[in-house]
Write an enzyme that holds these catalytic residues in place. Structure first.
Site, mmCIF file in Angstrom:
data_model
loop_
_atom_site.group_PDB
_atom_site.id
_atom_site.type_symbol
_atom_site.label_atom_id
_atom_site.label_comp_id
_atom_site.label_asym_id
_atom_site.label_seq_id
_atom_site.Cartn_x
_atom_site.Cartn_y
_atom_site.Cartn_z
ATOM 1 N N ALA A 63 10.864 0.747 -3.572
ATOM 2 C CA ALA A 63 10.710 2.159 -3.250
ATOM 3 C C ALA A 63 11.269 2.386 -1.854
ATOM 4 O O ALA A 63 11.371 1.451 -1.065
ATOM 5 C CB ALA A 63 9.235 2.529 -3.294
ATOM 6 N N GLY A 102 9.383 -1.958 -6.168
ATOM 7 C CA GLY A 102 9.747 -0.960 -7.183
ATOM 8 C C GLY A 102 11.017 -1.322 -7.922
ATOM 9 O O GLY A 102 11.213 -0.925 -9.080
ATOM 10 N N GLU A 105 9.939 -3.487 -10.590
ATOM 11 C CA GLU A 105 9.200 -2.657 -11.563
ATOM 12 C C GLU A 105 10.169 -1.896 -12.472
ATOM 13 O O GLU A 105 9.923 -1.759 -13.674
ATOM 14 C CB GLU A 105 8.247 -1.730 -10.810
ATOM 15 C CG GLU A 105 7.079 -2.484 -10.158
ATOM 16 C CD GLU A 105 6.217 -1.600 -9.295
ATOM 17 O OE1 GLU A 105 4.997 -1.510 -9.586
ATOM 18 O OE2 GLU A 105 6.748 -0.977 -8.350
ATOM 19 N N GLU A 125 4.941 -6.109 -1.915
ATOM 20 C CA GLU A 125 4.170 -4.959 -1.424
ATOM 21 C C GLU A 125 2.985 -5.356 -0.539
ATOM 22 O O GLU A 125 2.638 -4.640 0.392
ATOM 23 C CB GLU A 125 3.658 -4.124 -2.612
ATOM 24 C CG GLU A 125 4.726 -3.299 -3.320
ATOM 25 C CD GLU A 125 5.441 -4.044 -4.429
ATOM 26 O OE1 GLU A 125 6.132 -3.403 -5.240
ATOM 27 O OE2 GLU A 125 5.330 -5.285 -4.492
#
Ligand code: T1G
Ligand code: NAD
Length: 686
Positions: A63, A102, A105, A125
């Site tokens: 992210a 992310g 993911e 993270e």
């Protein structure tokens, strides 16, 4: 299709290529581009499947951290991932480099994943005080098993391509043509969302055994506790409910001061690598060979840094005996690494082979960089630089490892002050990551760029600072040390002082740290500068030098590493208080902590005012990598902003009145920012 995503179609397979430099962070633009590409592929009946590829040094680095804390922009990452999961057409991730957070993911929401040889897959993270917030805590267990997935999340380190394949995170490893293999796989697949799989979770027992390994961390780090709870939910809840639990945990952690501090550190570390006011295009000079003067505590460690980086280094001493001591110290350090299994005998021998010993300064003639680590005496340092000026070749960078002394005065001892600067390592030099690169008044951009470049090659975190007594770290530390003295005189005990800082998050308090470093070092510096520290001086004069004499602020029976309280010290401190005419009183932990931390913040403000540090973040990086300031507190200047400068200014003013110590009065910059309702983070780099 414009923007950060390019789409090409051939033989019914669409390839969406991501290009959002520098690391394909999942910014709003990239998310929108990715979703558009998916929608386009889904809508076009001639397209049978989609491959997601990327350009640049990462596949997707996660992210976009810089968007955290800002109002969410659609499509969100969760939207993109849900769309991938529900896609009626197979989607294959063709991963050529790092797929992190992310990014992984997104890959796990695809039907399949094909890796290139330099791919790495990770969920880092936790290092940002977060957990995978877009389905990672549910899809990773469904691909690699709950126990292994938890380990990946809690450790936060990526797996290389082979390990990721073996773990079940990927379906194929393409040694040659990654895109061709991904296209071929996409052509023969049918959609099979990971979200509906449960066949690879593994046993609950195995998971609980793994989770038990992190009980201590879970107690201290909320993000670890949340990782465990969310992965456990994979056994207990339907996918959608477990993802909702994960989302709630993510949003709570996102707002947690610890995660805000760790995100601050992420960007501060990267910003500190940018040297302020260095003319564009400045090129570092090549350093093929180095020399280190002095093979004592620091010289030995510094030489090891060069050998560890594969750079030949000559260690120079005053005589054979001192040299032998130094080389034995180096060999001994490597041997204990071999014994611990963190180094192979072959690697030790290869590194020792890069380290040569010599006596006399003439031996620096062929060095591209010389770092002096001789005794901390200005007269000796000036003499050494005058000699280096004569015997080194033109263009050699001349650096001092001094802890406090004036680099400009050393430079004036040469005819080439532009080549002189400070390279201040921290003890143990082969371990501590911080390198204060001290820019002198005459230091040339090339010399500075060379020192910073070498710092990075030595795997250090170089921070450029200006010339003043003690530079950034030691100058602020001196304010804390002065308060330790005052607190002990006024009634606190060493274990109370240490307990306050340990409770704050440091691994060790100031008294225990002094015992580790040796009380005689500070005593020698104070004696040379005519300064006093009544309590510490009394301990040294009583032969209590710290761990090296099995007694200092604490007692170290049979060489124990953890000190025990010694009533003799309490009695000695009470005597010194009486001799200094200081009335003793009970001092609470809150006051102790304020007096250990706030005067440092105040000094940090003076350092920024004077331009000794370019950014508050640089000061934070110095304290994190040089003095073990707890990362989840972000560093002294970030911590100050979190507390609020209005409150700090008021507290400092009160402490100055209470103690009569005017140096505690708020520094002008701190007072001004407080009055303007601002924080240090609002300051622009100088
Ligand atoms: N977001 C925003 N900027 C990023 C970024 C990111 N994720 N990663 C890197 N940058 C910037 C960085 O600030 C620097 O900028 C430049 O890119 C180069 O970085 C929902 C919540 C990928 C291994 O934790 O570990 O996904 O200084 O110098 O040495 O579950 O960057 O040039 O202006 O570090 O080659 C999880 C973070 C996010 C990985 C490359 N991802 N990045 O290292 O380059 S949270 C991470 C890295 C998340 C989801 C959750 C490294 C790298 P500038 P760099 P590098
Ligand atoms: P040390 O006493 O352990 O070692 C100094 C070495 O320099 C001795 O071995 C001595 O023989 C040698 N030496 C003296 N004059 C010399 C000369 N003319 N040529 C070659 N070698 C010579 O000291 P140290 O703790 O390693 O400190 C060295 C420098 O590093 C000092 O400036 C100190 O302030 C700085 N420093 C120390 C620390 C620390 O924690 N010890 C941390 C950072 C910086």
């Amino acid at each position: 299709m414009s923007g950060p995503v390019r789409i090409e179609v051939a033989d019914g397979i669409a390839v969406a290529t991501l290009a959002n430099p520098p690391v394909n962070a999942l910014s709003a633009g990239l998310r929108a581009g990715l979703l558009d590409a998916l929608r386009q592929a889904e809508a076009d009946s001639t397209i049978r499947a989609l491959v997601i590829a990327a350009e640049g040094r990462s596949w997707i680095a996660g992210a976009d951290i810089s968007e955290f804390g800002k109002p969410p922009v659609s499509p969100t990452l969760a939207d993109v991932i849900a769309a991938l999961d529900a896609s009626p057409k197979p989607v294959v991730a063709a991963i050529h480099a790092a797929a992190l957070g992310g990014g992984l993911e997104v890959a796990m929401a695809c039907t399949a994943r094909v890796l290139g040889p330099r791919a790495s897959l990770g969920l880092p993270e936790v290092k940002l005080g977060l957990l995978p917030g877009s389905g990672g805590t549910q899809r990773a267990p469904r691909l690699m098993g709950a126990a292994a997935a938890l380990r990946l999340m809690v450790q936060g380190d990526p797996l290389d391509a082979k390990a990721a394949l073996a773990a079940g995170l990927a379906d194929a490893l393409a040694e040659d043509d990654l895109l061709a293999e991904a296209r071929a796989l996409a052509a023969r697949l049918s959609p099979a969302p990971v979200s509906v799989r449960n066949d690879r979770l593994g046993s609950r027992e195995a998971f609980e055994v793994e989770a038990a390994n992190y009980a201590k961390r879970a107690a201290e780090e909320p993000q670890v506790a949340d990782c465990i709870a969310c992965v456990r939910a994979a056994f207990e809840k339907p996918f959608v409910e477990a993802v909702a639990q994960e989302r709630a945990a993510f949003l709570r952690l996102l707002d947690d001061p610890r995660s805000k501090a760790l995100r601050h550190v992420f960007f501060a570390e990267r910003e500190s690598a940018r040297v302020p006011n260095l003319p564009a295009g400045t090129q570092p000079r090549p350093v093929a060979r180095a020399a280190v003067l002095g093979s004592g505590t620091m010289g030995a460690g510094i030489a090891m840094c060069f050998a560890n980086a594969g750079i030949p280094v000559r260690v120079i001493e005053t005589d054979e005996e001192a040299l032998a001591r130094g080389l034995t110290r180096i060999r001994g350090t490597y041997d204990s690494s071999v014994k611990r299994g963190s180094l192979t005998p072959e690697a030790r021998d290869a590194r020792m082979a890069l380290i040569e010993g010599a006596v006399g300064l003439d031996a620096v003639a062929d060095a591209d960089l010389v770092i002096e680590a001789v005794f901390e005496e200005m007269a000796l340092k000036r003499e050494v630089f005058a000699t280096l000026d004569r015997v080194t070749k033109p263009g050699t960078v001349l650096a001092s490892n001094t802890s406090y002394l004036d680099i400009d005065e050393m430079a004036r001892a040469t005819a080439r002050p532009g080549d002189v600067l400070g390279m201040h390592f921290f003890s143990p030099a082969n371990v501590m990551r911080l390198l204060e690169v001290v820019r002198g008044a005459a230091t040339s951009p090339e010399a500075l760029a060379t020192a910073v470049e070498i710092g990075k090659r030595l795997k250090k975190t170089p921070v450029v600072v200006g010339v003043c007594y003690g530079f950034v770290g030691n100058r602020m530390l001196a304010r804390r040390t002065a308060q330790v003295e005052r607190l002990l005189l006024e009634g606190a005990t060493p274990d109370q002082v240490d307990a306050a800082l340990v409770a704050f998050g440091f691994r060790m308090g100031p008294c225990a740290m002094s015992d580790l470093a040796g009380l005689d070092i500070g005593w020698r510096i104070r004696r040379a500068s005519g300064k006093r520290a009544p309590v510490a001086d009394a301990l040294v004069e009583a032969g209590r030098l710290g761990q090296k004499t099995q007694k200092g602020f604490y007692l170290y029976p049979e060489g124990a590493r953890a000190g025990v309280v010694d009533p003799e010290v309490t009695a000695l401190i009470e005597q010194v208080s009486a001799a200094e005419g200081v009335a003793r009183r009970v001092i609470g932990a809150e006051e102790i902590l304020d007096r250990l931390v706030l005067p440092m913040v105040n000094e940090g403000a003076r350092i920024l005012e004077e331009g000794i540090a370019a950014r508050p973040g640089d000061i934070d990086v110095v304290w994190l990598h040089g003095y073990n300031w707890p990362a989840w507190r972000g560093g002294p200047m970030h911590h100050a902003d979190a507390l609020g400068l209005v409150r700090i200014a008021a507290r400092l003013t009160a402490l100055a009145q209470q103690t009569g110590d005017d140096s505690l009065l708020p520094a002008p910059l701190l007072a001004r920012l407080a009055a303007e309702g601002r924080g240090f983070a609002s300051l622009k780099a100088t």
